[in-house]
Design a protein around this motif. Structure first.
Motif, mmCIF file in Angstrom:
data_model
loop_
_atom_site.group_PDB
_atom_site.id
_atom_site.type_symbol
_atom_site.label_atom_id
_atom_site.label_comp_id
_atom_site.label_asym_id
_atom_site.label_seq_id
_atom_site.Cartn_x
_atom_site.Cartn_y
_atom_site.Cartn_z
ATOM 1 N N LYS A 79 -5.838 1.984 6.627
ATOM 2 C CA LYS A 79 -4.841 2.837 5.999
ATOM 3 C C LYS A 79 -3.861 3.334 7.042
ATOM 4 C CE LYS A 79 -7.657 4.370 2.208
ATOM 5 N NZ LYS A 79 -8.277 5.492 1.541
ATOM 6 N N GLU A 80 -2.599 3.240 6.719
ATOM 7 C CA GLU A 80 -1.610 3.751 7.656
ATOM 8 C C GLU A 80 -0.332 4.069 6.909
ATOM 9 O OE1 GLU A 80 -0.944 0.618 10.408
ATOM 10 O OE2 GLU A 80 0.084 -0.620 8.951
ATOM 11 N N VAL A 81 0.471 4.913 7.518
ATOM 12 C CA VAL A 81 1.779 5.183 6.926
ATOM 13 C C VAL A 81 2.692 4.065 7.381
ATOM 14 C CG1 VAL A 81 3.591 6.895 6.627
ATOM 15 C CG2 VAL A 81 1.316 7.608 7.321
ATOM 16 N N THR A 82 3.192 3.279 6.461
ATOM 17 C CA THR A 82 3.991 2.131 6.878
ATOM 18 C C THR A 82 5.483 2.405 6.789
ATOM 19 O OG1 THR A 82 3.721 1.290 4.651
ATOM 20 C CG2 THR A 82 2.295 0.365 6.335
ATOM 21 N N GLU A 83 5.854 3.504 6.149
ATOM 22 C CA GLU A 83 7.284 3.803 6.093
ATOM 23 C C GLU A 83 7.483 5.287 5.807
ATOM 24 O OE1 GLU A 83 8.771 1.405 2.941
ATOM 25 O OE2 GLU A 83 7.437 2.276 1.474
ATOM 26 N N LYS A 84 8.681 5.757 6.151
ATOM 27 C CA LYS A 84 8.985 7.169 5.917
ATOM 28 C C LYS A 84 9.627 7.359 4.549
ATOM 29 C CE LYS A 84 7.600 10.369 8.476
ATOM 30 N NZ LYS A 84 6.783 11.384 7.757
ATOM 31 N N GLN A 85 9.956 6.265 3.907
ATOM 32 C CA GLN A 85 10.601 6.297 2.605
ATOM 33 C C GLN A 85 9.651 6.882 1.574
ATOM 34 O OE1 GLN A 85 11.670 2.300 1.626
ATOM 35 N NE2 GLN A 85 13.444 3.020 0.498
ATOM 36 N N GLY A 86 10.211 7.482 0.564
ATOM 37 C CA GLY A 86 9.349 7.921 -0.521
ATOM 38 C C GLY A 86 8.597 9.194 -0.209
ATOM 39 N N TYR A 87 9.109 9.984 0.754
ATOM 40 C CA TYR A 87 8.482 11.276 1.039
ATOM 41 C C TYR A 87 9.277 12.410 0.398
ATOM 42 C CZ TYR A 87 4.766 9.732 4.053
ATOM 43 O OH TYR A 87 3.617 9.164 4.502
ATOM 44 N N PHE A 88 8.546 13.402 -0.076
ATOM 45 C CA PHE A 88 9.122 14.648 -0.581
ATOM 46 C C PHE A 88 8.492 15.723 0.298
ATOM 47 C CE2 PHE A 88 8.702 11.563 -3.943
ATOM 48 C CZ PHE A 88 9.976 11.524 -4.487
ATOM 49 N N GLY A 89 9.233 16.160 1.336
ATOM 50 C CA GLY A 89 8.595 17.016 2.333
ATOM 51 C C GLY A 89 7.427 16.273 2.935
ATOM 52 N N GLU A 90 6.261 16.905 2.961
ATOM 53 C CA GLU A 90 5.078 16.249 3.534
ATOM 54 C C GLU A 90 4.337 15.392 2.502
ATOM 55 O OE1 GLU A 90 1.346 18.442 3.889
ATOM 56 O OE2 GLU A 90 2.431 20.285 3.396
ATOM 57 N N PHE A 91 4.837 15.353 1.278
ATOM 58 C CA PHE A 91 4.094 14.688 0.202
ATOM 59 C C PHE A 91 4.683 13.322 -0.150
ATOM 60 C CE2 PHE A 91 3.631 19.291 -0.401
ATOM 61 C CZ PHE A 91 2.252 19.394 -0.300
ATOM 62 N N GLY A 92 3.872 12.498 -0.785
ATOM 63 C CA GLY A 92 4.302 11.178 -1.217
ATOM 64 C C GLY A 92 3.819 10.109 -0.259
#
Ligand code: PLP
Length: 389
Positions: free
Chosen positions: A2-15
């Motif tokens: 599991k990893e964060v693959t992109e910064k897209q699709g964030y609402f503040g720290e969520f998403g």
């Protein structure tokens, strides 16, 4: 992995998107295609035409004269998503995603459903577009919702029983995701609420935003100004984010989300990762998603859309709970006073209006989102009444 693959699709720290790499590839492709089509004039013309000719939009913003008198204070207007074909807001999203699937060349639609409402909406859209439709449903849920299973089959869908795990919604999600990974070239996973990894929350909001696009114009026509507040119930959060969308930038408009006391995700949840995204989650002492129960089947989810999580923590929207008794009272009052039997989910928003309306005088105006009609709940309410006496 599991990893964060992109910064897209964030609402503040969520998403975000916390999924295995194979699935991430499929989601990346989906995000690209959504970005391409959402501003495409042909796509939007076709979407609007389906909403008009098949769903029956636009639906009215009805002044609830007798409810206003009963509650006192602000004028109450009802946004009538209950008048849509199939009786709720879910169809707005389902039509949008099915059309996107068609454009992307997918001819096979898969979805998962718990209570069956999203399954029925999906099967409806697939019948209309002539697409193959597979609905995954927990074995236990299928037994409980036999009539909705029959509805989906009538509409031409294949309902697949999932008996792994506990035979519930979560297990159906796992099987559906595996199907997507195996068959991504022909298959589109149609998600039912503003939850899940990116791009689903953004995409579902886009298609549900038609509700506030209409209500804003309708309110200005009727009252010559914006509403003072918009009230909507939050399950996964799709009808509420659609009802809020066009007011997010209007700081004078109060945005009020309502949850059942027994599934108070936004009121009592803490940040965590669930089903591939980050949001506020109701957790037990061990940090696992807590079991929720709501008499309104559509509200029975321990997580909530990431944008609501952000609207709550940033303070742009407020979220409150109502009790089962308050919901039952509102369910009856709207039926009796306005001739509108609301879905039990929507009755949560009506119950909240009882508290909000008296904070204002009669120059103010509220919008209460009636996310669906109550025909599906009448039997259950009947049984609740007859077992009490
Ligand atoms: C499914 C449903 C809900 C809850 O889902 P959201 O994604 O939170 O909108 C609310 N009302 C009705 C009538 C529903 O069918």
């Amino acid at each position: 992995m599991k990893e964060v693959t992109e910064k897209q699709g964030y609402f503040g720290e969520f998403g975000g998107s916390f999924v295995p790499p194979q699935l991430q590839e499929v989601l990346d492709r989906l995000a690209t295609q959504f970005e391409k089509y959402k501003d495409d004039p042909d796509f939007n013309r076709e979407y609007k035409e389906c909403l008009q000719e098949f769903v029956g939009r636009e639906n009215p913003l009805t002044f609830a004269k007798h409810l206003t008198e009963a509650y006192g204070g602000a004028k109450i207007y009802l946004k009538r998503e209950d008048l849509n074909h199939t009786g709720a807001h879910k169809i707005n999203n389902v039509i949008g995603q099915a059309l996107l699937a068609k454009k992307m060349g997918a001819h096979r639609i898969i979805a998962e459903t718990g209570a069956g409402q999203h399954g029925v909406a999906t099967a409806t859209a697939c019948a209309m577009f002539g697409m193959e439709c597979i609905i995954y449903m927990g074995k236990l849920d299928m037994e409980r919702q036999a009539l909705n299973v029959f509805r989906m089959e009538l509409l031409g869908a294949k309902v697949v029983s999932v008996d792994q795990g506990q035979g519930r919604l979560k297990d159906a999600v796992d099987v559906a995701l595996q199907d997507l990974v195996d068959n991504y070239e022909t298959t589109f996973y149609l998600l039912g609420s503003a939850v899940g990894p990116h791009p689903f929350p953004t995409m579902v909001k886009h298609f549900q935003a038609v509700s506030s696009e209409e209500s804003k114009r309708q309110m200005v026509e009727k009252e010559g100004k914006l509403p003072d507040a918009v009230i909507a119930v939050t399950g996964g959060g799709s009808n509420a984010i659609g009802a809020f969308a066009h007011y997010l930038g209007e700081s004078s408009v109060r945005l009020i989300g309502v949850e059942p006391e027994e599934a108070a995700t936004l009121s009592k949840g803490t940040p965590a990762e669930i089903h591939g995204f980050r949001c506020l989650v109701l957790q037990d002492e061990d940090g696992n998603p807590a079991p929720t129960y709501s008499m309104a089947a559509g509200l029975d989810y321990p997580g909530i859309g990431p944008e609501h999580s952000h609207l709550k923590t940033s303070g742009r929207a407020e979220y409150h709970t109502v009790t089962k008794d308050e919901v039952m009272e509102a369910f009856q009052l709207l039926s009796r006073k306005e001739g509108i039997i609301p879905a039990l989910e929507s009755a949560h928003a009506v119950a909240m209006a009882k508290k909000v309306a008296p904070e204002y005088n009669n120059e103010a105006a509220l919008i209460v989102n009636i996310s669906g009609r109550g025909d599906k709940d009448v039997q259950q309410v009947f049984e609740m009444f007859t077992s009490e006496t």
